[in-house]
Design an enzyme around this catalytic site. Structure first.
Site, PDB file in Angstrom:
ATOM      1  N   ARG A 142     -13.159  -9.155   1.002  1.00 57.60           N
ATOM      2  CA  ARG A 142     -11.754  -8.818   0.764  1.00 57.60           C
ATOM      3  C   ARG A 142     -10.867 -10.044   0.981  1.00 57.60           C
ATOM      4  O   ARG A 142      -9.984 -10.349   0.190  1.00 57.60           O
ATOM      5  CB  ARG A 142     -11.301  -7.681   1.707  1.00 57.60           C
TER       6      ARG A 142
ATOM      7  N   ARG B 164       0.886  -1.179   0.000  1.00 53.72           N
ATOM      8  CA  ARG B 164       0.000   0.000   0.000  1.00 53.72           C
ATOM      9  C   ARG B 164       0.917   1.221   0.000  1.00 53.72           C
ATOM     10  O   ARG B 164       1.636   1.452   0.977  1.00 53.72           O
ATOM     11  CB  ARG B 164      -0.913  -0.022   1.219  1.00 53.72           C
TER      12      ARG B 164
ATOM     13  N   HIS C 171      -7.032   0.462  -6.715  1.00 52.86           N
ATOM     14  CA  HIS C 171      -7.262  -0.411  -5.556  1.00 52.86           C
ATOM     15  C   HIS C 171      -7.852  -1.738  -6.077  1.00 52.86           C
ATOM     16  O   HIS C 171      -9.010  -2.068  -5.810  1.00 52.86           O
ATOM     17  CB  HIS C 171      -8.221   0.279  -4.577  1.00 52.86           C
TER      18      HIS C 171
ATOM     19  N   ASP D 186     -17.220   6.841  -2.140  1.00 56.95           N
ATOM     20  CA  ASP D 186     -15.987   6.679  -1.357  1.00 56.95           C
ATOM     21  C   ASP D 186     -15.701   8.027  -0.692  1.00 56.95           C
ATOM     22  O   ASP D 186     -16.371   9.039  -0.977  1.00 56.95           O
ATOM     23  CB  ASP D 186     -14.844   6.252  -2.298  1.00 56.95           C
TER      24      ASP D 186
ATOM     25  N   CYS E 195     -16.174   1.218  -0.229  1.00 55.50           N
ATOM     26  CA  CYS E 195     -15.012   0.385   0.124  1.00 55.50           C
ATOM     27  C   CYS E 195     -14.713   0.452   1.619  1.00 55.50           C
ATOM     28  O   CYS E 195     -14.056  -0.434   2.152  1.00 55.50           O
ATOM     29  CB  CYS E 195     -13.801   0.824  -0.687  1.00 55.50           C
TER      30      CYS E 195
ATOM     31  N   GLN F 212      -9.641  -4.361  -3.715  1.00 56.28           N
ATOM     32  CA  GLN F 212     -10.983  -3.943  -3.317  1.00 56.28           C
ATOM     33  C   GLN F 212     -12.006  -4.335  -4.377  1.00 56.28           C
ATOM     34  O   GLN F 212     -13.082  -4.876  -4.079  1.00 56.28           O
ATOM     35  CB  GLN F 212     -10.997  -2.412  -3.121  1.00 56.28           C
TER      36      GLN F 212
HETATM   37  N1   CP Z   1     -11.219  -0.581   1.911  1.00 55.92           N
HETATM   38  C1   CP Z   1      -9.984  -0.595   2.432  1.00 55.92           C
HETATM   39  O1   CP Z   1      -8.995  -0.744   1.724  1.00 55.92           O
HETATM   40  O2   CP Z   1      -9.949  -0.414   3.769  1.00 55.92           O
HETATM   41  P1   CP Z   1      -8.646  -0.162   4.636  1.00 55.92           P
HETATM   42  O3   CP Z   1      -8.099   1.199   4.224  1.00 55.92           O
HETATM   43  O4   CP Z   1      -9.096  -0.184   6.062  1.00 55.92           O
HETATM   44  O5   CP Z   1      -7.634  -1.214   4.335  1.00 55.92           O
HETATM   45  N1  NVA Z   2      -9.992   6.403  -1.771  1.00 59.89           N
HETATM   46  C1  NVA Z   2      -9.674   5.986  -0.427  1.00 59.89           C
HETATM   47  C2  NVA Z   2      -9.872   4.516  -0.298  1.00 59.89           C
HETATM   48  C3  NVA Z   2      -9.593   3.975   1.082  1.00 59.89           C
HETATM   49  C4  NVA Z   2      -9.738   2.486   1.157  1.00 59.89           C
HETATM   50  C5  NVA Z   2      -8.258   6.372  -0.104  1.00 59.89           C
HETATM   51  O1  NVA Z   2      -7.389   6.211  -0.967  1.00 59.89           O
HETATM   52  O2  NVA Z   2      -8.015   6.847   1.003  1.00 59.89           O
END
Ligand code: CP
Ligand code: NVA
Length: 320
Positions: free
Chosen positions: A301, A113, A140, A234, A273, A143
């Site tokens: 997930r 990440r 993502h 989101d 998400c 997701q």
């Molecule tokens: N949806 C998602 O990726 O959640 P987190 O940021 O908690 O991992």
């Molecule tokens: N768009 C959001 C998704 C979090 C899972 C972010 O990048 O923070």
């Protein structure tokens, strides 16, 4: 001994997944089918990742991604090492290349990440083990694999689905666009003019859609969502973006309310998400309504990621 037979071989073995479109439609199909098999019963796969180790490398916070990976990989008999990079980005202490060239000597896959998509491409360039995008600024994919599973569980055909995206044209939106493009549905992307999806990813989506006939409507009209199968939103401010009252004010017309869901239709699902910012992009009454499938998405997930990892590590035909 129970034998599990998977219809296709692991074309994914040793591959990386930085965007959903790194997978073909057929590979996503196989992944979703394997995810459903796992969800029914993990027992035959209890040792599938025995002696295998996955590094989880996170520059940003996480609840769902981290926990679903750690618990999911344990269910498959594998182990994880969590590298917390929230205080110091990858590449600061040593180059990204050297970082990856160390990790590949111990780990069988790196699930990352990161702030910048470029960090993933750089890791992929220098590392022989699979790299999996666990969220970056642009995508993502993990997701959206879970979301595809959730849509199917709720009776929606991916090749004819009608999705509505409301809010910021962000990383999750880009990956959902790729799912639609690969399968051939219709997606309405309703955002303020200055928060549209990135032009380069829109162009890539159009290329993918030309093979399937998928249709996209990019609009600033938040009401262009009537008759859709699912409304997806989101956070208005993603991780790494600075909080902006101006941006939030421009997003208000895209807030998902009871009126939004009424316009979408009584059978429309509500998707997010998570984490949700209740009172901003969505109201409690929608989050907690029978139309909301957000916790199914979160649950899925684990199954979707496990199905992907089994294939990337060549362990999807495991029998025990
Ligand atoms: N949806 C998602 O990726 O959640 P987190 O940021 O908690 O991992
Ligand atoms: N768009 C959001 C998704 C979090 C899972 C972010 O990048 O923070």
């Amino acid at each position: 001994m129970t034998t599990i037979s998977i219809s296709q071989s692991s074309s994914l073995a040793r591959r990386s997944v930085l965007t959903l479109a790194d997978l073909s439609r057929e590979e996503i199909r196989t992944t979703l089918d394997l995810a459903k098999t796992l969800k029914r019963d993990y027992t035959p796969f209890a040792d599938a990742l025995k002696q295998r180790a996955v590094v989880l490398l996170f520059e940003k916070p996480s609840l769902r991604t981290r926990v679903s990976l750690e618990i999911g990989i344990a269910k498959l008999g594998g182990s994880c090492v969590y590298l917390d990079h929230q205080g110091s980005p990858i590449g600061q202490r040593e180059t990204i290349a050297d970082y990856g060239r160390n990790l590949e000597r111990w780990a069988d896959a790196l699930v990352c990440r990161v702030f910048h998509h470029h960090t993933l491409t750089e890791l992929q360039r220098w590392t022989k083990v699979p790299i999996v995008n666990a969220l970056c600024d642009a995508h993502h994919p993990c997701q959206i694999l879970a979301d595809a599973l959730t849509l199917e569980e709720h009776g929606i055909d991916l090749s004819s689905m009608r999705l509505a995206w409301l809010g910021d044209g962000n990383n999750v939106c880009h990956s959902l666009m790729q799912l639609t493009a690969l399968f051939g549905g219709h997606m309405v992307v309703a955002t303020p003019d200055d928060c549209k999806p990135d032009a380069a990813w829109v162009a890539r989506t159009s290329e993918l859609a030309s093979a399937t006939g998928a249709r996209f409507t990019y609009t600033s009209d938040a009401k262009a969502i009537a008759g859709c199968d699912a409304v997806y939103t989101d956070a208005w401010i993603s991780m790494g973006q600075s909080d902006s009252a101006t941006k939030k004010a421009s997003m208000l017309p895209y807030q998902v309310t009871d009126a939004t869901m009424k316009l979408a239709g009584q059978n429309a699902l509500f998707m997010h998400c998570l984490p949700a910012h209740r009172g901003e992009e969505v109201l409690d009454s929608v989050m907690d309504s029978p139309q909301s499938v957000v916790f199914d998405q979160a649950e899925n997930r684990m199954h979707a990621q496990n199905a992907l990892l089994l294939q990337l590590l060549g362990a999807d035909k495991h029998a025990s």
